[in-house]
Scaffold this motif. Structure first.
Motif, PDB file in Angstrom:
ATOM      1  N   GLY A  88       0.764  -1.247   0.000  1.00  0.00           N
ATOM      2  CA  GLY A  88       0.000   0.000   0.000  1.00  0.00           C
ATOM      3  C   GLY A  88       0.787   1.285   0.000  1.00  0.00           C
ATOM      4  O   GLY A  88       0.209   2.371  -0.077  1.00  0.00           O
ATOM      5  N   ALA A  89       2.113   1.208   0.086  1.00  0.00           N
ATOM      6  CA  ALA A  89       2.929   2.426   0.128  1.00  0.00           C
ATOM      7  C   ALA A  89       3.121   3.030  -1.262  1.00  0.00           C
ATOM      8  O   ALA A  89       3.033   2.338  -2.277  1.00  0.00           O
ATOM      9  CB  ALA A  89       4.295   2.114   0.737  1.00  0.00           C
ATOM     10  N   SER A  90       3.379   4.328  -1.283  1.00  0.00           N
ATOM     11  CA  SER A  90       3.845   4.996  -2.495  1.00  0.00           C
ATOM     12  C   SER A  90       5.365   4.885  -2.477  1.00  0.00           C
ATOM     13  O   SER A  90       5.993   5.201  -1.462  1.00  0.00           O
ATOM     14  CB  SER A  90       3.432   6.468  -2.508  1.00  0.00           C
ATOM     15  N   VAL A  91       5.947   4.438  -3.581  1.00  0.00           N
ATOM     16  CA  VAL A  91       7.370   4.126  -3.590  1.00  0.00           C
ATOM     17  C   VAL A  91       8.105   4.857  -4.705  1.00  0.00           C
ATOM     18  O   VAL A  91       7.659   4.855  -5.849  1.00  0.00           O
ATOM     19  CB  VAL A  91       7.595   2.605  -3.742  1.00  0.00           C
ATOM     20  N   ALA A  92       9.231   5.485  -4.344  1.00  0.00           N
ATOM     21  CA  ALA A  92      10.121   6.088  -5.330  1.00  0.00           C
ATOM     22  C   ALA A  92      11.363   5.210  -5.424  1.00  0.00           C
ATOM     23  O   ALA A  92      12.024   4.962  -4.418  1.00  0.00           O
ATOM     24  CB  ALA A  92      10.510   7.509  -4.922  1.00  0.00           C
ATOM     25  N   ILE A  93      11.637   4.711  -6.620  1.00  0.00           N
ATOM     26  CA  ILE A  93      12.833   3.896  -6.824  1.00  0.00           C
ATOM     27  C   ILE A  93      13.889   4.772  -7.504  1.00  0.00           C
ATOM     28  O   ILE A  93      13.591   5.554  -8.397  1.00  0.00           O
ATOM     29  CB  ILE A  93      12.548   2.630  -7.661  1.00  0.00           C
TER      30      ILE A  93
END
Length: 262
Positions: A32-37
């Protein structure tokens, strides 16, 4: 933990275009997290992002070189402008022994044969990079009054293994850096922990030509071994836990022992 465990959480993972970083990014986003790779190479980064988007996950890609303060600052500004906060920073970006000795697993090279340039390049990425990225994002955590940092490390045995300069020293430094960061940030409610797989993992750090031989001698771990512990460390359930060195393969027993201490 279900898909909504990390709803509303914002996480940034360095070195996340493949291997452990990508596995952790996928796990966090699926929870459910928003993720920046982030990564240096845009082509690999684009492919990784496309894989996450195919699963309809809330993911973003940022080109970032952990050795370059200007590049890191651009990522910090992106986070401030797009999200306005950050809940979790995962320091994972690193290069392996193959950069100084392609045959490091079969023909260990003594430290005195390692080039000075190769030594500096690996330390700049694996250790100084962790310092620079954390240093840049910590002001945001201090403003928020909370935050979590996870530094990816490795087994103590590898830190002492024959032919493992400079990779071994880089991760020994990671451990020391992490412990000191945890102490420095404890009063500000910013948790700093170390996470390691618990064995050799099937990632790009192992040369393709050596994989079959390695597999015949060792059981290579799947990068997804990092999924459960990184979700826990991103969750509110782990708040207040700091300065810990957590091994993914023994995560369940570590967590059980933690519960008995309370």
């Amino acid at each position: 933990m279900n898909e909504s465990t990390l709803q509303g959480k914002k996480a940034l993972i360095t070195g996340a275009s493949s291997g452990l970083g990508f596995a952790m990014a996928k796990a966090l986003a699926q929870a459910g997290a928003s993720v920046a790779i982030t990564a240096r190479k845009s082509d690999k980064l684009d492919k990784a992002l496309a894989q996450l988007k195919e699963q309809q996950l809330d993911a973003y890609a940022l080109e970032m070189d952990v050795r370059d303060e200007h590049s890191i600052e651009k990522a910090v500004q992106w986070v401030r402008q797009q999200w306005g906060k950050l809940d979790l920073l995962v320091n994972n970006a690193g290069i392996g022994m193959r950069t100084v000795n392609p045959d490091f697993l079969t023909k260990p090279q003594p430290f005195y044969q390692v080039s000075a340039a190769g030594f500096r390049d690996l330390i700049d990425t694996n250790l100084t990079g962790y310092f620079l990225v954390a240093k840049a994002f910590v002001p945001l955590f201090l403003e928020q009054g909370k935050g979590k940092i996870v530094n990816i490390s490795m087994n103590h045995e590898t830190m002492k293994r024959k032919g493992f300069v400079p990779y071994g020293p880089s991760r020994a430094g990671t451990d020391s850096l992490s412990h000191i960061m945890a102490e420095d940030l404890k009063e500000y409610h910013v948790d700093v922990n170390m996470l390691l797989p618990g064995g050799a993992t099937e990632t790009g750090m192992i040369p393709e030509q050596a994989k079959e031989e390695i597999k015949s001698r060792f059981r290579l771990l799947d990068p997804d071994v990092m999924a459960t512990p990184i979700i826990f460390l991103a969750s509110d359930e782990s708040s207040g836990i700091t300065g810990e060195r957590i091994t993914a393969t023994t995560f369940d027993s570590w967590r059980s022992s933690l519960a008995t201490k309370k």
